[in-house]
Design a protein around this motif. Structure first.
Motif, mmCIF file in Angstrom:
data_model
loop_
_atom_site.group_PDB
_atom_site.id
_atom_site.type_symbol
_atom_site.label_atom_id
_atom_site.label_comp_id
_atom_site.label_asym_id
_atom_site.label_seq_id
_atom_site.Cartn_x
_atom_site.Cartn_y
_atom_site.Cartn_z
ATOM 1 N N GLU A 18 -8.945 2.066 15.382
ATOM 2 C CA GLU A 18 -9.533 1.338 14.254
ATOM 3 C C GLU A 18 -9.251 2.063 12.945
ATOM 4 O OE1 GLU A 18 -11.453 -2.156 13.179
ATOM 5 O OE2 GLU A 18 -11.219 -1.471 15.250
ATOM 6 N N SER A 19 -9.376 3.378 12.962
ATOM 7 C CA SER A 19 -9.137 4.164 11.763
ATOM 8 C C SER A 19 -7.682 4.073 11.315
ATOM 9 C CB SER A 19 -9.520 5.628 12.024
ATOM 10 O OG SER A 19 -9.221 6.436 10.912
ATOM 11 N N GLU A 20 -6.745 4.208 12.255
ATOM 12 C CA GLU A 20 -5.339 4.147 11.869
ATOM 13 C C GLU A 20 -4.971 2.758 11.348
ATOM 14 O OE1 GLU A 20 -0.790 5.120 13.246
ATOM 15 O OE2 GLU A 20 -2.480 6.092 14.236
ATOM 16 N N ALA A 21 -5.491 1.713 11.970
ATOM 17 C CA ALA A 21 -5.199 0.359 11.502
ATOM 18 C C ALA A 21 -5.727 0.148 10.094
ATOM 19 C CB ALA A 21 -5.812 -0.661 12.456
ATOM 20 N N ALA A 22 -6.923 0.674 9.813
ATOM 21 C CA ALA A 22 -7.501 0.544 8.465
ATOM 22 C C ALA A 22 -6.684 1.328 7.449
ATOM 23 C CB ALA A 22 -8.949 1.031 8.471
ATOM 24 N N THR A 23 -6.246 2.519 7.813
ATOM 25 C CA THR A 23 -5.448 3.341 6.907
ATOM 26 C C THR A 23 -4.099 2.704 6.616
ATOM 27 O OG1 THR A 23 -6.534 5.379 7.660
ATOM 28 C CG2 THR A 23 -4.377 5.612 6.624
ATOM 29 N N ALA A 24 -3.435 2.204 7.651
ATOM 30 C CA ALA A 24 -2.128 1.575 7.468
ATOM 31 C C ALA A 24 -2.230 0.355 6.563
ATOM 32 C CB ALA A 24 -1.541 1.189 8.828
ATOM 33 N N LEU A 25 -3.258 -0.471 6.771
ATOM 34 C CA LEU A 25 -3.424 -1.662 5.935
ATOM 35 C C LEU A 25 -3.758 -1.275 4.502
ATOM 36 C CD1 LEU A 25 -3.510 -4.697 5.607
ATOM 37 C CD2 LEU A 25 -5.881 -4.675 6.430
ATOM 38 N N THR A 26 -4.604 -0.281 4.321
ATOM 39 C CA THR A 26 -4.967 0.166 2.973
ATOM 40 C C THR A 26 -3.726 0.578 2.183
ATOM 41 O OG1 THR A 26 -7.138 0.937 3.720
ATOM 42 C CG2 THR A 26 -6.315 1.843 1.656
ATOM 43 N N LEU A 27 -2.874 1.372 2.795
ATOM 44 C CA LEU A 27 -1.691 1.853 2.085
ATOM 45 C C LEU A 27 -0.663 0.741 1.876
ATOM 46 C CD1 LEU A 27 -1.482 5.342 3.771
ATOM 47 C CD2 LEU A 27 -1.981 4.879 1.367
ATOM 48 N N ARG A 28 -0.598 -0.220 2.803
ATOM 49 C CA ARG A 28 0.283 -1.374 2.572
ATOM 50 C C ARG A 28 -0.216 -2.184 1.383
ATOM 51 N NH1 ARG A 28 3.174 -4.311 0.875
ATOM 52 N NH2 ARG A 28 4.379 -6.021 1.799
ATOM 53 N N LEU A 29 -1.516 -2.367 1.265
ATOM 54 C CA LEU A 29 -2.075 -3.083 0.115
ATOM 55 C C LEU A 29 -1.805 -2.324 -1.175
ATOM 56 C CD1 LEU A 29 -5.531 -4.179 1.592
ATOM 57 C CD2 LEU A 29 -3.460 -5.577 1.349
ATOM 58 N N ALA A 30 -1.918 -0.991 -1.121
ATOM 59 C CA ALA A 30 -1.628 -0.182 -2.308
ATOM 60 C C ALA A 30 -0.165 -0.305 -2.699
ATOM 61 C CB ALA A 30 -1.981 1.283 -2.046
ATOM 62 N N GLY A 31 0.725 -0.348 -1.707
ATOM 63 C CA GLY A 31 2.138 -0.534 -1.997
ATOM 64 C C GLY A 31 2.403 -1.876 -2.653
ATOM 65 N N ALA A 32 1.728 -2.917 -2.168
ATOM 66 C CA ALA A 32 1.881 -4.240 -2.780
ATOM 67 C C ALA A 32 1.379 -4.226 -4.215
ATOM 68 C CB ALA A 32 1.114 -5.280 -1.963
ATOM 69 N N ALA A 33 0.249 -3.560 -4.452
ATOM 70 C CA ALA A 33 -0.277 -3.464 -5.816
ATOM 71 C C ALA A 33 0.694 -2.741 -6.728
ATOM 72 C CB ALA A 33 -1.636 -2.752 -5.800
ATOM 73 N N ASP A 34 1.258 -1.662 -6.236
ATOM 74 C CA ASP A 34 2.192 -0.876 -7.041
ATOM 75 C C ASP A 34 3.419 -1.702 -7.418
ATOM 76 O OD1 ASP A 34 2.613 2.186 -7.765
ATOM 77 O OD2 ASP A 34 4.556 1.369 -7.190
ATOM 78 N N ARG A 35 3.952 -2.434 -6.456
ATOM 79 C CA ARG A 35 5.146 -3.233 -6.735
ATOM 80 C C ARG A 35 4.813 -4.486 -7.544
ATOM 81 N NH1 ARG A 35 6.149 -0.522 -1.897
ATOM 82 N NH2 ARG A 35 5.042 -1.990 -0.568
ATOM 83 N N ALA A 36 3.603 -5.022 -7.372
ATOM 84 C CA ALA A 36 3.207 -6.206 -8.138
ATOM 85 C C ALA A 36 3.109 -5.888 -9.627
ATOM 86 C CB ALA A 36 1.878 -6.746 -7.626
ATOM 87 N N VAL A 37 2.543 -4.742 -9.974
ATOM 88 C CA VAL A 37 2.413 -4.405 -11.393
ATOM 89 C C VAL A 37 3.769 -4.100 -12.013
ATOM 90 C CG1 VAL A 37 0.064 -3.543 -11.089
ATOM 91 C CG2 VAL A 37 1.970 -1.935 -10.993
ATOM 92 N N ARG A 38 4.764 -3.893 -11.183
ATOM 93 C CA ARG A 38 6.129 -3.675 -11.673
ATOM 94 C C ARG A 38 6.967 -4.952 -11.634
ATOM 95 N NH1 ARG A 38 4.175 1.095 -10.183
ATOM 96 N NH2 ARG A 38 4.871 2.917 -11.330
ATOM 97 N N GLY A 39 6.296 -6.111 -11.388
ATOM 98 C CA GLY A 39 6.958 -7.389 -11.545
ATOM 99 C C GLY A 39 7.478 -8.050 -10.294
ATOM 100 N N ASP A 40 7.138 -7.548 -9.103
ATOM 101 C CA ASP A 40 7.599 -8.158 -7.863
ATOM 102 C C ASP A 40 6.686 -9.339 -7.524
ATOM 103 O OD1 ASP A 40 8.052 -8.791 -5.111
ATOM 104 O OD2 ASP A 40 8.913 -6.806 -4.795
ATOM 105 N N ALA A 41 7.182 -10.563 -7.692
ATOM 106 C CA ALA A 41 6.371 -11.765 -7.497
ATOM 107 C C ALA A 41 5.958 -11.940 -6.043
ATOM 108 C CB ALA A 41 7.135 -12.992 -7.980
ATOM 109 N N GLY A 42 6.861 -11.626 -5.112
ATOM 110 C CA GLY A 42 6.521 -11.754 -3.705
ATOM 111 C C GLY A 42 5.401 -10.815 -3.294
ATOM 112 N N GLU A 43 5.464 -9.589 -3.784
ATOM 113 C CA GLU A 43 4.411 -8.625 -3.487
ATOM 114 C C GLU A 43 3.102 -9.009 -4.165
ATOM 115 O OE1 GLU A 43 4.909 -5.073 -1.476
ATOM 116 O OE2 GLU A 43 5.349 -7.097 -0.767
#
Length: 570
Positions: free
Chosen positions: A371-396
């Protein structure tokens, strides 16, 4: 302040007790010996988490790994763990008036709160990523939050709101030009002063009111324009405004053109106090170190952010940021309590063997580790999407919009059950305040409630799906990356598509739960070792699981899961 480490206190106690570890009688004989008790966990490395480090590198933040490791060691130090305990034991106190009768509306905090805040701001856990052009800057902040989250959760509130305030403030460029450099700074300067005279600022939020809660469109706080363009006066009352000693606040109020967003400083440019009357502090279940208040506005000066009537649109980016932080903080709490539980069972024996070597306890630990690893992996994937979204990636950006709400719903929902199970690993010791586990247990439900409780987030997913077909496409594009790798995951994706076609509000929770689980399964199948991905898919997606933690199938690779989650250094 002089802080004595846990180890030093134990040495002193041993010397005073004659080295017996118990109470000595007149003849020096101990009435009992202390045995079969764990040694103190601190100091330890809160960043010694394989899933965390792998996710940091995967999502583009590997350049900060050394910083993360240093912060992890600081978070797990005896001194910082002591600060966390003290900040919660010595709760903030409201001072409405000074000794002479002048209205001051200030909240006093224990020095430990300020120590924690100073470290968090210096490490960039507030708004620093908005001033960092390096790809992965927002991922790094989230990863640091996962490590620093092993300390006190309460002080994460003002840092989170400060982080979230910047994109909203950018809707008013002239205000952003003044305040953004101070919000993104790494200087913590407590105390109420003219904001522009400080080297660093913190931002809070005043959104909800007692009659509406999350339904902010029912707000009654009124905003009246003044003769000065863009400046208004507010009159009304807010029901939950955390961290009232922040320098500036983003507040929702009803202007002539509808619900609008405003910047409210505690101190005005001329040095006078703005009307920000704190009626009381909330007596909360958890999050005790953080002050949550009810402020009253009466002729309060405020500056319009965005356009009149566009208050919700102005703050939506803020909501995406704070929801990500809710996921992050819940994942950090899971990891912290897992580490505490793992440490205890490694040092405690029962029925002739260490608890960690007992098959059923090992099943519990492995299930919590999944449960912990799944939560951590999803958290960092969401952070990656946020990082790329603020840099203009529409899909992210589209993926972030739907996945953050789904992740916020599910991960924060799992938190209370997780912390309860981790607490139980300590038995009666975990039910005692000194263990720290009751504090974590009380903290867990807040993260599900803050920034929209379960129903709000589930319905928000439906709204996002209904408004823009790109969100569903982005979700299934992500899931397609793992297609064919696991039959149970593929079947879960098909079920999700069928449920998505229903679009019924009544089943919104089921839909969002499946959405989050398939996302987690996809991430683990693609990036985690086989033992982890197989056990997750068998249980969370394949149904070979009971209703409690510790019910993994006998074929699950328990040893490999536990050893990955709990290296010898934690």
């Amino acid at each position: 302040m002089v802080t004595t480490s846990v180890d030093e206190r134990h040495e002193s106690a041993g010397e005073q007790g004659g080295g017996h570890g118990g109470y000595g009688g007149h003849g020096g004989n101990a009435t009992h010996d202390v045995a079969n008790q764990p040694v103190p966990l601190a100091p330890y490395d809160a960043s010694d988490d394989t899933a965390l480090l792998e996710g940091l590198r995967r999502e583009g933040g590997g350049w900060a790994e050394e910083e993360l490791r240093r912060l992890g060691r600081l978070a797990g130090s005896a001194q910082v763990q002591e600060w966390s305990d003290q900040a919660n034991r010595h709760e903030p106190e409201l001072r409405t008036h000074d000794r002479y009768g002048h209205r001051i509306d200030e909240v006093e905090f224990h020095p430990s709160w300020h120590h924690l805040m100073r470290a968090a701001v210096a490490e960039g856990l507030a708004a620093a990523p908005w001033a960092d052009d390096r790809p992965g800057a927002h991922v790094v902040r989230t990863a640091k939050g996962l490590a620093w989250g092993h300390t006190d959760a309460g002080h994460g509130c003002p840092t989170s709101m400060t982080y979230a305030a910047v994109p909203a403030l950018r809707r008013q460029p002239e205000l952003a030009k003044v305040y953004e450099p101070l919000l993104t700074g790494r200087e913590y300067e407590p105390g109420l002063r003219v904001p522009t005279e400080k080297r660093g600022l913190l931002a809070g939020m005043g959104m909800t009111e007692k009659q509406g809660g999350s339904d902010v469109r029912t707000n009654t706080t009124a905003a009246t324009p003044t003769a000065e363009p863009g400046v208004y006066t507010l009159r009304g009352h807010k029901w939950f405004t955390s961290a009232p000693m922040c320098d500036v606040f983003l507040v929702l109020a009803q202007a002539p053109g509808g619900l609008s967003c405003f910047l409210v400083p505690r101190v005005l440019p001329d040095g006078t106090r703005n009307a920000f009357r704190i009626q009381r502090l909330k007596d909360k279940l958890g999050n005790r170190s953080n002050a949550s208040s009810e402020p009253e506005f009466d002729g309060t000066a405020a500056w319009l952010v965005g356009s009149e009537g566009q208050g919700v649109k102005t703050i939506i980016e803020m909501v995406n940021c704070t929801r990500l932080d809710c996921v992050m903080m819940s994942a950090a709490l899971m990891r912290k309590t897992l580490v505490e539980a793992g440490h205890h069972v490694r040092h405690r024996s029962a029925f002739g063997a260490r608890l960690v070597d007992q098959p059923l306890m090992r099943n519990v630990l492995a299930d919590l580790a999944l449960e912990s690893e799944a939560a951590t992996a999803l958290t960092l994937r969401l952070a990656g999407a946020a990082d790329r979204a603020v840099r203009g990636d529409a899909g992210e950006a589209a993926f972030r919009r739907i996945a953050t709400a789904a992740g916020k719903y599910w991960v924060t929902k799992r938190g209370p059950a997780f912390t309860a199970e981790a607490l139980e690993c300590l038995g009666g010791n975990g039910y005692v305040e000194e263990s720290g586990m009751p504090r974590h247990y009380r903290e867990a439900p807040l993260l599900s409630i803050w920034e929209g409780a379960g129903n709000v987030n589930a319905l928000d997913v439906l709204r996002a799906l209904g408004r823009d077909t790109a969100t569903a496409q982005a979700l299934f594009d992500e899931l397609a990356l793992a297609h064919g790798a696991d039959a149970r995951l593929d079947a879960a994706v098909l079920r999700l598509k069928d449920r998505l076609a229903e679009g019924s509000p009544v089943s919104a929770r089921r839909l969002v739960e499946q959405m989050a689980l398939t996302l987690q399964g996809s991430l683990l199948v693609r990036h985690a070792p086989h033992a982890v991905a197989d056990a997750f898919c068998a249980t969370r997606l394949g149904g070979d699981w009971g209703h409690a933690f510790g019910t993994l199938p006998a074929a699950a690779g328990l040893d490999a899961i536990v050893e990955r989650a709990l290296p010898d250094t934690v």
